[in-house]
Write a protein that holds these residues in place. Structure first.
Motif, PDB file in Angstrom:
ATOM      1  N   THR A   1      -1.724  -1.598  -3.669  1.00  0.00           N
ATOM      2  CA  THR A   1      -2.085  -3.007  -3.475  1.00  0.00           C
ATOM      3  C   THR A   1      -1.528  -3.493  -2.144  1.00  0.00           C
ATOM      4  OG1 THR A   1      -2.057  -3.382  -5.852  1.00  0.00           O
ATOM      5  CG2 THR A   1      -1.902  -5.333  -4.441  1.00  0.00           C
ATOM      6  N   LYS A   2      -2.359  -4.232  -1.432  1.00  0.00           N
ATOM      7  CA  LYS A   2      -1.963  -4.800  -0.138  1.00  0.00           C
ATOM      8  C   LYS A   2      -2.059  -6.317  -0.215  1.00  0.00           C
ATOM      9  CE  LYS A   2      -3.900  -0.666   1.745  1.00  0.00           C
ATOM     10  NZ  LYS A   2      -4.437  -0.236   0.471  1.00  0.00           N
TER      11      LYS A   2
ATOM     12  N   GLN B   1      -4.686 -10.731  -2.088  1.00  0.00           N
ATOM     13  CA  GLN B   1      -4.308  -9.329  -2.191  1.00  0.00           C
ATOM     14  C   GLN B   1      -5.550  -8.504  -2.493  1.00  0.00           C
ATOM     15  OE1 GLN B   1      -1.486  -9.715  -5.456  1.00  0.00           O
ATOM     16  NE2 GLN B   1      -2.893  -8.654  -6.844  1.00  0.00           N
ATOM     17  N   PHE B   2      -5.474  -7.227  -2.159  1.00  0.00           N
ATOM     18  CA  PHE B   2      -6.608  -6.333  -2.444  1.00  0.00           C
ATOM     19  C   PHE B   2      -6.081  -4.939  -2.727  1.00  0.00           C
ATOM     20  CE2 PHE B   2      -6.050  -6.062   2.147  1.00  0.00           C
ATOM     21  CZ  PHE B   2      -6.246  -4.730   2.443  1.00  0.00           C
ATOM     22  N   SER B   3      -6.891  -4.146  -3.368  1.00  0.00           N
ATOM     23  CA  SER B   3      -6.556  -2.748  -3.626  1.00  0.00           C
ATOM     24  C   SER B   3      -7.838  -1.941  -3.676  1.00  0.00           C
ATOM     25  CB  SER B   3      -5.763  -2.597  -4.936  1.00  0.00           C
ATOM     26  OG  SER B   3      -6.489  -3.109  -6.006  1.00  0.00           O
TER      27      SER B   3
ATOM     28  N   GLY C   1       0.825  -1.197   0.000  1.00  0.00           N
ATOM     29  CA  GLY C   1       0.000   0.000   0.000  1.00  0.00           C
ATOM     30  C   GLY C   1       0.857   1.243   0.000  1.00  0.00           C
TER      31      GLY C   1
END
Length: 178
Positions: free
Chosen positions: A153-154, A174-176, A123
């Motif tokens: 992005t994490k 992962q997520f963003s 992030g």
């Protein structure tokens, strides 16, 4: 020849009685020592915190970095958000992320004395790694409240620290944009 003091017939019964008393005390003292050692060992075992509970928010060396936020979670009942469970590499640690509020939930999935860890890495912003530790033991949930930016992005990892330097875990997702 005159009798010496150790051969004095008047002292012989006293010495025999003293020897009998001392011989009788030896097993009693050994038993008392054994009981005292057992009581001490039990006190040490129950007074010392379990390894999972033994440390504060500085549970890993990386916690000293200004780019890392380490938290011991608070016990959680209701768990919300997207969840996944790590495999055996991550000691079956379950991690949930509730995006609105930046909450991380961590469930300890193995009774091994290690505290379960949920990691949110990446992030934008000054903090690039967030570690949520569950110090409550097997089968329990812990909740940490972080504040991350929605950009970047994490990556979410579930696992545990083998020691103060090494996180053993599995990348879960992962997520963003959250």
């Amino acid at each position: 020849m005159a009798a010496t003091s150790d051969q004095d017939p008047e002292r012989m019964p006293f010495l025999r009685n003293l020897t009998t008393v001392l011989t009788g005390l030896a097993p009693a003292r050994r038993a008392a020592s054994a009981v005292l050692a057992l009581v001490t060992a039990v006190a040490v075992v129950f007074a010392a915190p379990a390894p999972a509970m033994a440390q504060g928010d500085d549970f890993a060396n990386v916690c000293a970095s200004p780019y890392v936020s380490c938290r011991n979670g608070v016990e959680a009942g209701l768990v919300e958000g997207q969840c996944m469970t790590a495999n055996g590499t991550g000691n079956y640690t379950q991690v949930c992320v509730r995006y609105d509020g930046d909450y991380v939930y961590v469930r300890d999935g193995q009774a091994d004395g290690h505290a379960a860890i949920g990691e949110i890495a990446g992030g934008d912003g000054n903090i690039i790694t967030r570690l949520c530790r569950n110090p409550f033991g097997y089968g329990t949930w812990a909740k940490c409240n972080f504040d991350w930016t929605e950009s970047g992005t994490k990556f979410v990892t579930g696992g545990y620290f083998e020691n103060r330097n090494q996180l053993a875990g599995q990348l879960l997702w992962q997520f963003s944009g959250n």
